[in-house]
Design an enzyme around this catalytic site. Structure first.
Site, PDB file in Angstrom:
ATOM      1  CD  GLN A  97      -3.256   0.453   2.038  1.00 21.59           C
ATOM      2  OE1 GLN A  97      -3.290  -0.665   2.508  1.00 21.59           O
ATOM      3  NE2 GLN A  97      -4.126   1.382   2.336  1.00 21.59           N
ATOM      4  CB  SER A 143       2.323  -5.048   3.808  1.00 21.54           C
ATOM      5  OG  SER A 143       1.171  -5.026   4.639  1.00 21.54           O
ATOM      6  CG  LEU A 144      -1.049  -4.935  -0.508  1.00 19.72           C
ATOM      7  CD1 LEU A 144      -1.453  -5.522  -1.851  1.00 19.72           C
ATOM      8  CD2 LEU A 144      -1.671  -3.591  -0.324  1.00 19.72           C
ATOM      9  NE  ARG A 191      -3.065  -8.252   4.965  1.00 23.55           N
ATOM     10  CZ  ARG A 191      -2.272  -7.210   4.733  1.00 23.55           C
ATOM     11  NH1 ARG A 191      -2.694  -6.249   3.895  1.00 23.55           N
ATOM     12  NH2 ARG A 191      -1.101  -7.093   5.318  1.00 23.55           N
ATOM     13  CG  HIS A 195       2.183  -4.503   9.391  1.00 26.55           C
ATOM     14  ND1 HIS A 195       2.010  -5.833   9.070  1.00 26.55           N
ATOM     15  CD2 HIS A 195       1.994  -3.818   8.237  1.00 26.55           C
ATOM     16  CE1 HIS A 195       1.747  -5.938   7.784  1.00 26.55           C
ATOM     17  NE2 HIS A 195       1.727  -4.737   7.252  1.00 26.55           N
ATOM     18  CD  GLN A 248       1.582  -9.591   5.778  1.00 23.82           C
ATOM     19  OE1 GLN A 248       0.436  -9.199   5.868  1.00 23.82           O
ATOM     20  NE2 GLN A 248       2.186  -9.821   4.629  1.00 23.82           N
TER      21      GLN A 248
END
Length: 313
Positions: free
Chosen positions: A10, A94-95, A119, A203, A252
């Site tokens: 992102q 991440s994503l 998510r 996170h 994660q």
């Protein structure tokens, strides 16, 4: 010397991304159609036409970025590239880890889109608006940043969320604690401590409700062993075991994105070239700051697809 494919997270989104891929490659266009069908809405229209503030919403940006990455992958594959034959490892920020896994066949594009929509919604809902925050800390040693977080937390949550390399760490947690930690980092000699315009404290331990939701969501989708190993954000080790991959994806949500260590791991394990597959060039810039011996390339436009195919043979 090996090649690795990395997939952006992102912040790399931009209105219009992936449009020329869809225009030039029917296989890429079909990815956007698959994502639209999976979500029951025209996400592709939002991706290509905006408005930017709607695209930037977490629940939209996450599947949108995955769609662009997978469109680039399908374009490569349609022209003869075999991920299994040409690429040693995949990883995503991440994503982007979901994009990497979809590219390697762990889940379908449709399931990846639905997982990322879940998510994004779960992460947004985990903490009431205004109660969480994130800040980028530039030019301070990790130990000093961690000490500042511990000092500021005082029973609440404040932790390092992203280790992006090049002297950039991102902290996340309760708003007051993050603001105090940023101030403490400045006092310790950080070059900059910048509060980020984000919608939730990603996170961090505050994302625990979202982790529970993702555990259930991942249990409900069909999973296959990826055709190349994925290097996990939270462990910085490769695996092809579907059950272990799902467990790491759950970890994660609340865990640290260890991107500096991921790039260092690639360098220590024979990777000479990192390609960033999808929108933007954020990961390429980070990689150059972490390890100048690793060559970088981007694959996010039709021209870049052609260039990568020529380079990879």
């Amino acid at each position: 010397m090996a090649v690795a494919f990395t997939f952006p997270g992102q912040g790399s989104q931009a209105v219009g991304m992936g449009k020329d891929l869809a225009d030039q490659f029917p296989e890429a266009r079909r990815v956007f159609e698959e994502v639209d069908a999976a979500l029951g809405e025209k996400l592709s229209k939002l991706i290509w036409e905006g408005p930017e503030e709607t695209l930037t919403l977490t629940a939209n940006a996450q599947p949108a970025l995955m769609a662009v990455s997978l469109a680039a992958m399908r374009a490569l594959e349609a022209r003869g590239l075999s991920l299994k034959d040409k690429v040693a490892y995949v990883a995503g920020h991440s994503l982007g880890e979901y994009s990497a896994l979809a590219a390697a066949g762990f889940v379908s594009v449709g399931d990846a889109a639905r997982l990322l929509r879940t998510r994004g919604n779960a992460m947004q809902a985990a903490v009431p608006a205004g109660e969480g925050a994130m800040a980028a800390i530039i030019g301070l040693e990790q130990a000093d940043v961690e000490a500042a977080c511990a000092q500021a937390a005082k029973g609440s949550v404040c932790q390092v969320a992203n280790d992006n390399g090049g002297g950039q760490l991102v902290i996340s947690g309760a708003k007051a604690a993050v603001e105090l930690a940023a101030k403490l980092c400045t006092e310790k000699g950080a070059k900059r401590a910048l509060m980020l315009q984000v919608s939730a404290p990603f996170h961090s331990a505050l994302m625990a409700p979202a982790a529970d939701i993702m555990r259930d969501a991942l249990a409900d989708v069909a999973k296959s062993a990826p055709v190349v190993p994925v290097v996990s954000n939270v462990t910085v080790t490769p695996t092809s075991d579907p059950g272990e991959i799902a467990r790491r994806l759950v970890q994660q949500v609340t865990g640290r994105v260890r991107w500096r260590e991921t790039v260092e791991w690639f360098g220590a394990n024979g990777v000479a070239t990192l390609y960033e597959v999808g929108a933007g060039k954020v990961l390429s810039g980070l990689a150059r700051r972490i390890n100048r011996d690793i060559a970088t390339g981007a694959i996010g436009t039709a021209a870049e697809v052609e260039a990568a195919l020529a380079a990879l043979g």
